[in-house]
Design a protein around this motif. Structure first.
Motif, PDB file in Angstrom:
ATOM      1  N   ASN A 128       0.835  -1.194   0.000  1.00 55.95           N
ATOM      2  CA  ASN A 128       0.000   0.000   0.000  1.00 55.95           C
ATOM      3  C   ASN A 128       0.867   1.239   0.000  1.00 55.95           C
ATOM      4  O   ASN A 128       2.055   1.198  -0.307  1.00 55.95           O
ATOM      5  CB  ASN A 128      -0.967  -0.032   1.180  1.00 55.95           C
ATOM      6  N   GLU A 129       0.286   2.365   0.367  1.00 53.87           N
ATOM      7  CA  GLU A 129       0.990   3.647   0.251  1.00 53.87           C
ATOM      8  C   GLU A 129       2.211   3.738   1.149  1.00 53.87           C
ATOM      9  O   GLU A 129       3.011   4.642   1.001  1.00 53.87           O
ATOM     10  CB  GLU A 129       0.020   4.797   0.521  1.00 53.87           C
ATOM     11  N   ASP A 130       2.374   2.824   2.074  1.00 48.32           N
ATOM     12  CA  ASP A 130       3.544   2.875   2.932  1.00 48.32           C
ATOM     13  C   ASP A 130       4.794   2.303   2.260  1.00 48.32           C
ATOM     14  O   ASP A 130       5.883   2.344   2.822  1.00 48.32           O
ATOM     15  CB  ASP A 130       3.268   2.105   4.235  1.00 48.32           C
ATOM     16  N   TRP A 131       4.662   1.740   1.080  1.00 48.45           N
ATOM     17  CA  TRP A 131       5.803   1.102   0.423  1.00 48.45           C
ATOM     18  C   TRP A 131       6.040   1.608  -0.994  1.00 48.45           C
ATOM     19  O   TRP A 131       7.155   1.553  -1.511  1.00 48.45           O
ATOM     20  CB  TRP A 131       5.583  -0.424   0.352  1.00 48.45           C
TER      21      TRP A 131
END
Lengths: 402, 410
Positions: free
Chosen positions: B227-230
């Motif tokens: 997701n947006e964390d990676w």
């Protein structure tokens, strides 16, 4: 100038429609007193999975500018009211989109409110809810968790009862009259629901939580790697092969250390190791490979890996060898097999108590037989709407239906 | 079916001269590079490459898995997976075939798969047309593909060897597309020097996927959901690989010259009569031929005109190109592509060069030309017209900020 920020922490799929109704209701109710508002979900929580903790938010503010100021974040960093619509979330949440275990009250502002639906006592809940470095209020609405499916909502009035409670908690934003008015106008509103709002408003229980109260466990967490520390090529190391349990016997698989998944669970299997026939079915069928093979050939459900789906209970051929029990009656993730090995009689007594608790063995999610939904709805909606009805269709149905 | 006896490779250090097309030159290189897996699906003009490789395999000169896929999407998927288990792979397509593979093409760079592909440039349908336009290959210009354009059969052969050297360098590990103008290069036979395998072996090391190898001894998971964390970190890694490719390309060309005794000193672009040029034209691919001829005619009349033929589009040789172009009095960028609705309605190359020049100390007037679409002949008259407009801009000291379509009926 003022704003009210609320989060609804809910169980993915089972409560997504409930959460959406609550946040929508907050905005439309506050609109009755001229407020601006927005209701939104944390996009990173999707795709949802059964039971995985997820969040919706509602922000209402006096002015559009103030609303924008609070919306200019991916998700709020602090909330005035945390609404948890299942009390097993009190153990903390590990969402698909977050890393590590987050206490349920993590975003709640000092002197803010944690509002939960629960039939547990304050003290029982505070054994699970992590300690916070500021005082806050714990408010309880007496109800069981309202679980349904992907496309449906169980019409047990939980959404409007939450709104009624909020009118008590934040009357300057949601007046009781405003909520009642809004409910009638919303597409899912009704006069009966307006009555439920008023009852919830009157019956809300609330008390201060002091700095000293709460679960002292430090939630596990880890640092996110820098871009140059990450492996290239969108690759991650495979989970290594596991090891024998002890003395070369048994087998404990390695597991993902960064995503434990157990906060997805609302029920856990309780296992009778004395009656286990070592058929391997639970071990093979578990979709999360949560079973460890013990040196004696029995299977212990690892409580850091179990999502609580209940497949093991369904496939187990032995009567009452595996019984799903509500998560709320457990205080830790300790190994059942170790308990059994150390004190067989003590374990027997513990197990008998757990699986004999009719309230705790009601299925929290999924319908176990045709017509269950209609049966449950007939019961007193004020009591949470759910009477004890459980059972598994098929050959195991009879003895597992209470 | 006739039994084919593989011919013993000639034990010689000498190059041999063959009359071959650009497509056949690529197949010669693939044989010398000893590729492991090639996938094919016919579309003109790329199909000439797949036919040439098939002949190499049936003739016993190349031992490789030759997989005919049921479409371009699978064609590129298959080599993507083969590359992750350590195979040296080749693939290719043209026009809408390349577009059909797009889902696979965009995931290849983040997975750091050093796939080498040949794009036989072809106009995008509709209308169904075989002729060259560069829009097909250019579609991947933002997503991490290394992109270069070639001009001759010799360059096709040499660049294919260089492509494996660059793409398979651990510092890079990015897919590389070699663009060859349909018809003008893919279907024209020219005298080409083919080096012996012994030289190639000194230039091109084995493909070693190292820590990214998908193998039971190196258990990894490739492409998990994130997701947006990676994601932004993964993009940042991709950007770094593209930046590192600059050094790797320069090393590869220097080494190529050392081993093979030919090849350009400047890998990035060819400069033709630019030293004293007042007007410099810029283009990619076989468009160089009419431009060079026109330049010679114009020079005979005393007009100082030169050409920069861009080889590498990704990574874009910003600094070197700015240095080469900013000394001119006017620039004429000739695009064999279009970018409808873009700034000034210019072609892709013109807009890239405008952007590259923005911070330059000296920015000559820049004129944009669109020409030769759908394989239309670029005539000497087209070039003269472009040069006339550029000369006027040089005299005025400013451009008309318009895009001129050349060779269109009006």
């Amino acid at each position: 100038m003022a704003a009210l920020i609320c989060e609804v922490v809910y169980r993915g799929i089972f409560q997504k429609n409930l959460a959406a109704r609550i946040t929508r209701g907050i905005v439309l109710s506050a609109r009755k007193s001229g407020r601006w508002g927005i209701a939104f979900g944390r996009y990173g929580d999707s795709p949802q999975r059964n039971g995985i903790p997820a969040k919706d938010f509602a922000i209402v503010a006096d002015t559009k500018e103030e609303l924008e100021q609070n919306m200019a974040r991916y998700e709020p960093k602090h909330v005035d009211v945390t609404i948890a619509v299942d009390d097993t979330l009190s153990k903390g949440v590990e969402s698909w989109a977050w890393y590590g275990l987050q206490p349920i009250n993590r975003l709640t502002v000092p002197n803010g409110t944690l509002l939960m639906t629960s039939v547990q006592s304050f003290d029982s809940l505070l054994r699970d809810i992590h300690k916070k470095d500021a005082p806050y209020k714990l408010a309880l609405l007496r109800a069981k968790a309202s679980f349904s499916g992907l496309w449906v909502y169980k019409e047990d009035h939980t959404e409007v009862r939450i709104l009624g409670a909020l009118a008590k908690i934040a009357p300057s934003f949601l007046t009781l009259d405003g909520v009642c008015e809004a409910i009638k106008e919303i597409e899912w509103g009704s006069d009966l629901k307006v009555e439920s709002v008023k009852k919830a408003y009157q019956r809300l229980e609330s008390r201060e939580v002091k700095l000293t109260e709460g679960n002292v466990e430090i939630p596990y967490s880890f640092e996110m790697p820098k871009w140059w520390e990450m492996r290239e090529g969108v690759t991650i190391p495979a989970i290594p092969v596991g090891k024998p349990k002890e003395d070369g016997k048994g087998y404990v698989p390695e597991r993902n250390p960064y995503f434990k998944k157990f906060t997805t669970r609302t029920m856990r299997p309780v296992i009778d190791f004395d009656t286990c026939v070592k058929c391997t079915l639970c071990w093979i069928q578990c979709p999360d490979s949560c079973f460890d093979v013990m040196p004696d050939g029995t299977y212990d459900a690892n409580m850091e890996a179990c999502c609580g789906c209940g497949v093991c209970e369904a496939v187990c051929p032995v009567e009452k060898c595996i019984t799903m029990v509500n998560e709320s009656v457990f205080d830790d993730n300790a190994s059942q097999w170790e308990m059994w090995r150390n004190d067989k009689e003590g374990y027997k007594a513990w197990m008998t108590e757990k699986i004999g608790d009719k309230n705790a063995t009601v299925r929290s999610h999924g319908f176990r037989f045709r017509g269950q939904y209609e049966q449950e709805l007939e019961k007193n909606l004020d009591g949470g709407g759910v009477e004890i009805t459980a059972g598994i269709p098929g050959e195991n149905a009879q003895h597992k239906t209470i | 079916m006739a039994v084919v006896t593989p011919a013993a490779p000639a034990a010689t250090e000498e190059d041999k001269e063959l009359l071959i097309s650009g497509s056949e030159a690529v197949a010669e290189s693939l044989t010398l590079a000893d590729i492991d897996v090639v996938t094919a699906y016919p579309i003109r003009p790329y199909d000439t490459v797949m036919q040439a490789i098939a002949k190499k395999i049936s003739g016993g000169q190349l031992v490789a898995e030759y997989i005919v896929a049921e479409g371009e999407h699978s064609q590129f998927e298959i080599v993507k997976h083969a590359s992750t288990v350590g195979a040296r792979v080749f693939c290719g397509s043209s026009g809408v075939g390349w577009m059909y593979a797009m889902e696979c093409l965009v995931v290849t760079p983040p997975l750091r798969v050093p796939m080498v592909a040949l794009v036989g440039n072809r106009a995008l349908d509709d209308p169904g047309a075989f002729g060259v336009e560069h829009n097909d290959a250019l579609v991947v210009r933002d997503v991490g593909w290394l992109l270069c354009w070639i001009d001759t059969s010799q360059e096709a052969l040499d660049t294919t060897l260089i492509a494996y050297r660059v793409a398979e360098d651990r510092r890079v590990f990015l897919p590389l597309a070699i663009s060859a103008d349909g018809a003008f290069l893919t279907h024209s036979q020219a005298l080409t020097m083919v080096p012996p395998k012994s030289k190639v072996d000194r230039f091109l090391p084995r493909y070693d996927r190292g820590d990214l190898l998908l193998h039971p001894d190196n258990p990894i998971t490739v492409a998990p959901q994130a997701n947006e964390d990676w994601v932004i970190e993964i993009r940042r890694q991709n950007n770094e690989a593209m930046a590192r490719a600059v050094t790797v390309i320069e090393e590869a060309y220097a080494d190529f010259r050392r081993v093979f005794g030919r090849g350009p000193e400047n890998p990035w672009f060819e400069e033709y009569m630019t030293d004293d040029a007042d007007v410099i034209l810029v283009g990619m691919g076989t468009i160089s031929l009419p431009i060079k001829v026109a330049i010679r005619e114009l020079r005979a009349k005393g007009k100082k005109v030169g050409l920069v033929r861009l080889r590498w589009f990704r990574p874009f040789p910003t600094e070197k190109l700015v240095a080469a172009l900013s000394k001119a009095k006017a620039l004429g960028i000739i695009d064999r592509d279009y970018s409808f609705g873009s700034p000034f309605g210019s072609g892709v190359v013109a807009n890239e060069i405008r952007a590259a020049l923005y911070n330059a100390d000296r920015r000559p007037p820049l004129l944009s030309f669109i020409c030769g679409l759908g394989g239309r002949e670029v005539t000497l008259e087209d070039v003269y017209k472009a040069v006339d407009l550029c000369t006027a801009a040089a005299a005025a000291g400013k451009s008309d900020a318009k895009t001129h379509w050349l060779g269109v009926r009006e």
